[in-house]
Design a protein around this motif. Structure first.
Motif, PDB file in Angstrom:
ATOM      1  N   MET A 170       1.060  -1.669  -0.235  1.00  0.00           N
ATOM      2  CA  MET A 170      -0.286   0.124   0.056  1.00  0.00           C
ATOM      3  C   MET A 170       0.451   1.176  -0.133  1.00  0.00           C
ATOM      4  O   MET A 170       1.652   1.436   1.047  1.00  0.00           O
ATOM      5  N   TYR A 171       0.889   2.441  -0.895  1.00  0.00           N
ATOM      6  CA  TYR A 171       1.518   3.387  -1.665  1.00  0.00           C
ATOM      7  C   TYR A 171       1.051   4.205  -1.447  1.00  0.00           C
ATOM      8  O   TYR A 171       0.001   4.626  -2.272  1.00  0.00           O
ATOM      9  N   GLU A 172       1.897   5.152  -1.538  1.00  0.00           N
ATOM     10  CA  GLU A 172       1.552   6.670  -2.054  1.00  0.00           C
ATOM     11  C   GLU A 172       2.422   7.011  -3.261  1.00  0.00           C
ATOM     12  O   GLU A 172       2.781   6.308  -3.280  1.00  0.00           O
ATOM     13  N   ASN A 173       0.817   7.431  -4.251  1.00  0.00           N
ATOM     14  CA  ASN A 173       2.137   7.168  -5.717  1.00  0.00           C
ATOM     15  C   ASN A 173       2.405   8.985  -5.536  1.00  0.00           C
ATOM     16  O   ASN A 173       2.100   9.861  -7.242  1.00  0.00           O
ATOM     17  N   GLY A 174       3.631   9.019  -5.345  1.00  0.00           N
ATOM     18  CA  GLY A 174       4.663   9.881  -5.535  1.00  0.00           C
ATOM     19  C   GLY A 174       6.210  10.101  -6.142  1.00  0.00           C
ATOM     20  O   GLY A 174       7.216  10.001  -5.064  1.00  0.00           O
ATOM     21  N   ALA A 175       6.259   9.200  -6.801  1.00  0.00           N
ATOM     22  CA  ALA A 175       7.978   8.683  -7.019  1.00  0.00           C
ATOM     23  C   ALA A 175       8.664   9.891  -6.329  1.00  0.00           C
ATOM     24  O   ALA A 175       8.873  11.012  -7.016  1.00  0.00           O
ATOM     25  N   GLY A 176      10.270   9.473  -6.767  1.00  0.00           N
ATOM     26  CA  GLY A 176      11.126  10.013  -6.678  1.00  0.00           C
ATOM     27  C   GLY A 176      10.945  11.307  -5.191  1.00  0.00           C
ATOM     28  O   GLY A 176      12.085  11.561  -4.870  1.00  0.00           O
ATOM     29  N   ASP A 177      10.842  11.059  -4.283  1.00  0.00           N
ATOM     30  CA  ASP A 177      10.135  12.183  -3.283  1.00  0.00           C
ATOM     31  C   ASP A 177      10.145  11.495  -1.959  1.00  0.00           C
ATOM     32  O   ASP A 177       9.545  10.939  -1.670  1.00  0.00           O
ATOM     33  N   PHE A 178       9.666  12.659  -1.045  1.00  0.00           N
ATOM     34  CA  PHE A 178       9.560  11.764   0.452  1.00  0.00           C
ATOM     35  C   PHE A 178       7.912  12.921   1.072  1.00  0.00           C
ATOM     36  O   PHE A 178       7.637  12.258   2.212  1.00  0.00           O
TER      37      PHE A 178
END
Length: 335
Positions: A170-178
């Protein structure tokens, strides 16, 4: 002149690595630095030079709990024969992975499971490749969900006596950052070894994308077969997807590949296809020169179906295992 440029583009790329060195009982460190030189037909075989630095730290916090940080610094030094300015480094994009992993059976009396929390690669896809420059693969961004912030639970071997493992993310869809975005995703991956040689995987995901009403769905089915005690390997993966924001009219893709031990090294051939986008054939030869040096020339042929010009690209990558070099020198000194 073009022939001269092609020869220059095949100048050896230097690489240096320390592969998962056990520094102390609680700290394992890995480092990898490479300089990749390539050239392509569309750029009139002008050389491009890219530098990469990869670092990995694994800290055993206590029995059954470890923290992992993986960072990657990438700089394009020369592009199509023109030198480039040093690009600004953003820490949040520099860190590819930063997570804590817990093995429940070692921490408490709970049944065995592995819980991974933080920035990580989610449970989706096979993403199998033995090409030296695998990040340039046509399906690289579709066959895995990388640099996502989330939670993954991997259930034990022989779960329900049907499959070998089940992993749910389960994840947030904002690749490449925190930063934690409002767009969410969930994925599941199951694996099954039908024999010592044949392994299967199936996975699926559904996720929200920014500024897109319909949710994106994606499915993957693949296998890896290893034969003749590792002398050759064959793999394949099929992908189906819908509502991908960057390719709304593309619905499927796939790859098939294989490697075969030939002489001192291994020949690798991979073919990838992306509906209404492109087809790509890549050939490489991974040659271990000795215990610490591997040289790998690579050629890619891409036929585009999206209006972009077709391309042929050549390159060479070399990797030096510094830990083995250091160990060898230390033994000589002691002798």
């Amino acid at each position: 002149m073009k022939a001269t440029k092609l020869v220059l583009s095949l100048i050896l790329s230097a690489g240096f690595s320390i592969a998962d060195t056990q520094v102390t009982p609680w700290l394992r460190v890995g480092a990898d630095a490479t300089v990749d030189m390539t050239s392509s037909k569309v750029a009139d075989y002008e050389a491009s030079l890219k530098g990469n630095l990869d670092l990995r730290f694994e800290v055993l916090m206590r029995e059954g709990i470890k923290a992992v940080v993986k960072a990657r610094l990438e700089q394009t030094l020369v592009e199509n024969g023109k030198s480039q300015d040093w690009q600004k480094v953003e820490i949040e994009k520099l860190v590819e992975e930063a997570y804590i992993q817990i093995e429940t059976d070692k921490v408490s009396g709970l049944p065995r499971a592995i819980i991974t929390a933080g920035k990580q690669t989610m449970a989706f896809g096979q993403a199998m490749s033995e090409l030296p420059m695998f990040r340039d693969n046509l399906l690289y961004n579709l066959s895995a969900e990388r640099e996502m912030i989330g939670l993954t639970v991997t259930l034990p071997t022989n779960f329900l006596k049907v499959v070998d493992s089940v992993a749910i993310s389960m994840y947030e869809n904002g690749a490449g950052d925190f930063k934690v975005s409002d767009d969410k995703g969930v994925s599941i991956k199951v694996t099954k070894a039908l024999s010592e040689q044949l392994k299967l995987q199936a996975s699926a995901l559904i996720k929200e994308n920014a500024n897109v009403t319909d949710k994106e769905t994606r499915g993957s089915l693949g296998f890896v077969y290893t034969g003749d005690e590792g002398k050759y390997k064959v793999w394949a993966e099929g992908l189906v997807f819908d509502n991908n924001p960057s390719m709304p009219n593309t619905k499927f893709g796939g790859q098939i590949g294989g490697s075969y031990q030939l002489g001192r090294g291994a020949v690798v051939v991979e073919y990838q296809y992306l509906d209404k986008q492109a087809k790509e054939l890549a050939v490489a030869y991974n040659l271990p020169v000795n215990s610490w040096l591997v040289i790998a020339p690579e050629v890619r042929f891409r036929k585009n179906d999206n209006g972009q010009p077709n391309d042929t690209r050549v390159g060479i990558q070399a990797r030096i295992a510094l830990d083995k070099v250091a160990s060898k020198k230390l033994k000589r000194r002691n002798n």
